[in-house]
Design a protein around this motif. Structure first.
Motif, PDB file in Angstrom:
ATOM      1  N   PRO A 131      43.649  39.684  75.649  1.00 14.77           N
ATOM      2  CA  PRO A 131      43.770  40.576  74.484  1.00 14.77           C
ATOM      3  C   PRO A 131      45.116  40.499  73.786  1.00 14.77           C
ATOM      4  O   PRO A 131      45.314  41.144  72.759  1.00 14.77           O
ATOM      5  N   GLY A 132      46.060  39.742  74.351  1.00 15.71           N
ATOM      6  CA  GLY A 132      47.370  39.676  73.733  1.00 15.71           C
ATOM      7  C   GLY A 132      47.355  39.060  72.350  1.00 15.71           C
ATOM      8  O   GLY A 132      48.220  39.367  71.520  1.00 15.71           O
ATOM      9  N   GLU A 133      46.384  38.196  72.070  1.00 15.63           N
ATOM     10  CA  GLU A 133      46.273  37.561  70.762  1.00 15.63           C
ATOM     11  C   GLU A 133      44.842  37.718  70.249  1.00 15.63           C
ATOM     12  O   GLU A 133      43.887  37.696  71.025  1.00 15.63           O
ATOM     13  N   ALA A 134      44.737  37.856  68.946  1.00 16.03           N
ATOM     14  CA  ALA A 134      43.427  38.074  68.347  1.00 16.03           C
ATOM     15  C   ALA A 134      42.622  36.782  68.332  1.00 16.03           C
ATOM     16  O   ALA A 134      43.133  35.728  67.974  1.00 16.03           O
ATOM     17  N   VAL A 135      41.368  36.879  68.751  1.00 15.33           N
ATOM     18  CA  VAL A 135      40.450  35.730  68.769  1.00 15.33           C
ATOM     19  C   VAL A 135      39.077  36.220  68.347  1.00 15.33           C
ATOM     20  O   VAL A 135      38.577  37.220  68.879  1.00 15.33           O
ATOM     21  N   SER A 136      38.455  35.538  67.380  1.00 17.29           N
ATOM     22  CA  SER A 136      37.087  35.886  66.979  1.00 17.29           C
ATOM     23  C   SER A 136      36.258  34.615  66.835  1.00 17.29           C
ATOM     24  O   SER A 136      36.802  33.513  66.764  1.00 17.29           O
ATOM     25  N   ARG A 137      34.928  34.781  66.779  1.00 14.43           N
ATOM     26  CA  ARG A 137      34.028  33.628  66.701  1.00 14.43           C
ATOM     27  C   ARG A 137      34.287  32.778  65.458  1.00 14.43           C
ATOM     28  O   ARG A 137      34.111  31.567  65.490  1.00 14.43           O
ATOM     29  N   ASN A 138      34.648  33.417  64.352  1.00 17.41           N
ATOM     30  CA  ASN A 138      34.803  32.688  63.095  1.00 17.41           C
ATOM     31  C   ASN A 138      36.135  31.972  62.965  1.00 17.41           C
ATOM     32  O   ASN A 138      36.345  31.235  62.005  1.00 17.41           O
ATOM     33  N   ASP A 139      37.053  32.203  63.893  1.00 20.47           N
ATOM     34  CA  ASP A 139      38.382  31.596  63.792  1.00 20.47           C
ATOM     35  C   ASP A 139      38.305  30.076  63.887  1.00 20.47           C
ATOM     36  O   ASP A 139      37.540  29.528  64.693  1.00 20.47           O
ATOM     37  N   TRP A 140      39.107  29.416  63.095  1.00 20.94           N
ATOM     38  CA  TRP A 140      39.273  27.971  63.200  1.00 20.94           C
ATOM     39  C   TRP A 140      39.859  27.684  64.581  1.00 20.94           C
ATOM     40  O   TRP A 140      40.910  28.178  64.944  1.00 20.94           O
ATOM     41  N   GLY A 141      39.138  26.899  65.372  1.00 18.82           N
ATOM     42  CA  GLY A 141      39.601  26.592  66.727  1.00 18.82           C
ATOM     43  C   GLY A 141      39.108  27.532  67.803  1.00 18.82           C
ATOM     44  O   GLY A 141      39.519  27.419  68.965  1.00 18.82           O
ATOM     45  N   ALA A 142      38.210  28.468  67.452  1.00 23.25           N
ATOM     46  CA  ALA A 142      37.686  29.390  68.461  1.00 23.25           C
ATOM     47  C   ALA A 142      36.846  28.639  69.489  1.00 23.25           C
ATOM     48  O   ALA A 142      36.076  27.740  69.153  1.00 23.25           O
ATOM     49  N   ILE A 143      37.005  29.007  70.757  1.00 22.83           N
ATOM     50  CA  ILE A 143      36.201  28.449  71.847  1.00 22.83           C
ATOM     51  C   ILE A 143      35.197  29.511  72.277  1.00 22.83           C
ATOM     52  O   ILE A 143      35.570  30.613  72.699  1.00 22.83           O
ATOM     53  N   ILE A 144      33.909  29.168  72.162  1.00 22.38           N
ATOM     54  CA  ILE A 144      32.822  30.107  72.443  1.00 22.38           C
ATOM     55  C   ILE A 144      32.010  29.563  73.616  1.00 22.38           C
ATOM     56  O   ILE A 144      31.501  28.436  73.551  1.00 22.38           O
ATOM     57  N   PRO A 145      31.890  30.314  74.704  1.00 23.35           N
ATOM     58  CA  PRO A 145      31.098  29.831  75.843  1.00 23.35           C
ATOM     59  C   PRO A 145      29.606  29.890  75.539  1.00 23.35           C
ATOM     60  O   PRO A 145      29.141  30.761  74.799  1.00 23.35           O
ATOM     61  N   LEU A 146      28.859  28.963  76.101  1.00 20.12           N
ATOM     62  CA  LEU A 146      27.401  28.995  76.001  1.00 20.12           C
ATOM     63  C   LEU A 146      26.862  29.881  77.119  1.00 20.12           C
ATOM     64  O   LEU A 146      27.175  29.663  78.293  1.00 20.12           O
ATOM     65  N   ASP A 147      26.054  30.878  76.749  1.00 21.23           N
ATOM     66  CA  ASP A 147      25.517  31.790  77.753  1.00 21.23           C
ATOM     67  C   ASP A 147      24.226  31.245  78.348  1.00 21.23           C
ATOM     68  O   ASP A 147      23.746  30.160  77.988  1.00 21.23           O
ATOM     69  N   GLU A 148      23.650  32.000  79.275  1.00 18.00           N
ATOM     70  CA  GLU A 148      22.463  31.531  80.006  1.00 18.00           C
ATOM     71  C   GLU A 148      21.293  31.251  79.076  1.00 18.00           C
ATOM     72  O   GLU A 148      20.532  30.303  79.291  1.00 18.00           O
ATOM     73  N   VAL A 149      21.144  32.066  78.039  1.00 19.39           N
ATOM     74  CA  VAL A 149      20.027  31.858  77.107  1.00 19.39           C
ATOM     75  C   VAL A 149      20.143  30.514  76.417  1.00 19.39           C
ATOM     76  O   VAL A 149      19.160  29.767  76.270  1.00 19.39           O
ATOM     77  N   ARG A 150      21.356  30.145  76.006  1.00 23.98           N
ATOM     78  CA  ARG A 150      21.557  28.898  75.256  1.00 23.98           C
ATOM     79  C   ARG A 150      21.707  27.690  76.171  1.00 23.98           C
ATOM     80  O   ARG A 150      21.731  26.558  75.699  1.00 23.98           O
ATOM     81  N   LEU A 151      21.827  27.920  77.486  1.00 19.21           N
ATOM     82  CA  LEU A 151      21.954  26.813  78.440  1.00 19.21           C
ATOM     83  C   LEU A 151      20.616  26.403  79.051  1.00 19.21           C
ATOM     84  O   LEU A 151      20.566  25.452  79.832  1.00 19.21           O
ATOM     85  N   THR A 152      19.546  27.097  78.707  1.00 17.01           N
ATOM     86  CA  THR A 152      18.246  26.690  79.240  1.00 17.01           C
ATOM     87  C   THR A 152      17.889  25.296  78.722  1.00 17.01           C
ATOM     88  O   THR A 152      18.354  24.869  77.655  1.00 17.01           O
ATOM     89  N   ASP A 153      17.072  24.588  79.474  1.00 21.89           N
ATOM     90  CA  ASP A 153      16.700  23.224  79.073  1.00 21.89           C
ATOM     91  C   ASP A 153      16.075  23.170  77.677  1.00 21.89           C
ATOM     92  O   ASP A 153      16.441  22.304  76.872  1.00 21.89           O
ATOM     93  N   PRO A 154      15.122  24.057  77.338  1.00 25.62           N
ATOM     94  CA  PRO A 154      14.556  23.997  75.983  1.00 25.62           C
ATOM     95  C   PRO A 154      15.608  24.221  74.894  1.00 25.62           C
ATOM     96  O   PRO A 154      15.605  23.530  73.869  1.00 25.62           O
ATOM     97  N   ALA A 155      16.498  25.189  75.111  1.00 26.32           N
ATOM     98  CA  ALA A 155      17.508  25.493  74.093  1.00 26.32           C
ATOM     99  C   ALA A 155      18.488  24.329  73.934  1.00 26.32           C
ATOM    100  O   ALA A 155      18.827  23.936  72.810  1.00 26.32           O
ATOM    101  N   MET A 156      18.956  23.753  75.041  1.00 25.32           N
ATOM    102  CA  MET A 156      19.918  22.649  74.965  1.00 25.32           C
ATOM    103  C   MET A 156      19.266  21.404  74.368  1.00 25.32           C
ATOM    104  O   MET A 156      19.880  20.693  73.556  1.00 25.32           O
TER     105      MET A 156
END
Length: 434
Positions: A272-297
């Motif tokens: 939390p020391g620095e602001a980070v959001s999904r839309n930021d240039w260079g943001a790193i967003i983890p893939l969750d279980e829903v998006r890691l399923t074989d059909p989704a990937m």
């Protein structure tokens, strides 16, 4: 509006507190005094900028000598110094070396490492006091010697002053843009509004600037501020100070964890020391279980998660489930800053313990394996970042808001290196030859 004080005097006796404040003010130090009251502890925001804290050891006179006094001061520091505070010096009022050493040991026992002072120094009040009279000149000289006894801290304080001076000069540049005939009480605010509005629109575009006015103006002024900081006028005193503070003494080679920690500071913005959001240039967003399923990937990238781990990112079979698949928010910086319409490009990548990467399998030239390794929470060893230039998807901003929150943001230097790799890979020529 007010800059937090970098020098703070803490005492339970008002008369002594006032005398110490006066001595520091004559030194030109931006100092505030805080009278300690055990029934009303000070507001932590008062300590937001402290770099040197002068404190009486016996803040509660009724307490027995020794560890109880140490605990009182430790409790106050734990409450008022944040985890992200940075280095500060504690100057203690005591004539007894064993008390300084005892307090230092107690602070190391009770305080988290980020909250501990850089050093604990000592001054004896009785040396400068004769009844109700104070030897102000002697006190000022002793304080000066204590402050300058650590050239490294003094150099950092000097750099901090340079940053404030550069910010003031940047504001002066803004003022120079206002015509002389508008430099009046009644017209100055409106003229400054016009300048700030023009800068915001130039940085973020007419549509996006109203959504983040502060960010748009900051984007326009940051290059000016950076240039002012990097190109401060040289002076003999300042050069001599930095020669004392930075001596390039030979020492042991940095360990892998030490390098990983420095790389994190240089290249990663971490909440939390620095602001980070999904839309930021260079943001790193983890893939969750829903998006890691074989059909989704398979729908998004053409391969399953297992295939990507084994055949593309080349993890060791014994550690093939370690690490985290992520997407990196790419694209052009100006598109993100100006909120340009259209799909947002996301680059597939991995954050993975460096030891889990196979050294026997050759990776595709499409993969950027960053040489920098990072210290990250949740990992027992330095972490590598891999970005795959072939696996790029686009997504609309509205859909991205339903993805997991961004956990990190790459700073511009490393991000630009990755984007150059991706662009170079996409533009590489295919030459036929026999």
């Amino acid at each position: 509006m007010f800059t937090p004080a970098r020098y703070i005097v803490l005492d339970d006796e008002p008369s002594e507190l006032d005398a110490l404040i006066d001595a520091l003010h004559i030194l030109g130090a931006p100092c505030i005094g805080i009278r300690f009251d055990p029934l009303g502890l000070p507001d932590p925001t008062l300590f937001a900028g402290v770099r040197i804290l002068f404190s009486d050891l016996h803040l509660v006179q009724a307490q027995p000598a020794g560890v109880q006094h140490y605990n009182t001061l430790a409790s106050l520091l734990d409450r008022c110094i944040s985890e992200q505070h940075g280095p500060y010096l504690l100057v203690l009022w005591t004539s007894h070396e064993h008390e300084r050493a005892g307090l230092t040991q107690r602070l190391e026992e009770l305080l988290p490492a980020p909250k501990r002072p850089l050093a604990v120094l000592a001054l004896d009040k009785t040396t400068f006091r004769n009844g109700n009279a104070w030897d102000a000149a002697g006190l000022r000289q002793a304080i000066r010697e204590q402050v300058t006894s650590m050239p490294q801290l003094q150099a950092l304080l000097s750099w901090e002053r340079d940053v404030l001076a550069a910010a003031n000069e940047t504001l002066a540049l803004l003022g120079d843009l206002i015509p002389d005939d508008q430099r009046r009480v009644g017209t100055y605010p409106g003229a400054l509004d016009r300048i700030l509005s023009l800068l915001a629109v130039a940085a973020a575009g007419a549509t996006n600037a109203p959504n983040d006015r502060k960010g748009a103006v900051a984007a326009a002024l940051s290059p000016l501020l950076s240039d002012r900081i990097l190109n401060r006028p040289q002076d003999p005193h300042g050069n001599a100070l930095w020669e004392q503070a930075v001596t390039f003494q030979p020492g042991p080679t940095l360990t892998a964890p030490q390098k990983a920690r420095m790389n994190r500071m240089l290249h990663l913005a971490v909440p939390p020391g620095e602001a980070v959001s999904r839309n930021d240039w260079g943001a790193i967003i983890p893939l969750d279980e829903v998006r890691l399923t074989d059909p989704a990937m398979t729908a998004r990238f053409g391969f399953t998660t297992a295939h990507l781990r084994d055949q593309e990112f080349k993890l060791k079979q014994t550690r093939r489930l370690e690490g985290q698949l992520i997407v990196l928010r790419g694209g052009a910086n100006c598109d993100q800053a100006q909120g340009q319409a259209g799909p947002i490009p996301l680059l597939l990548g991995m954050l993975v313990p460096s030891g889990a990467l196979s050294t026997d399998k050759k990776r595709s030239i499409a993969i950027q394996l960053c040489e920098e390794k990072f210290e990250l929470a949740g990992y027992d060893e330095p972490v590598s970042l891999l970005i795959h230039a072939r696996f790029v998807i686009t997504i609309m901003s509205e859909e991205l808001q339903h993805w997991p929150p961004a956990t990190l943001r790459l700073r511009e230097q490393l991000l630009s290196t990755i984007l150059v790799h991706v662009a170079t890979h996409a533009m590489r020529p295919g030459t036929l030859r026999f």
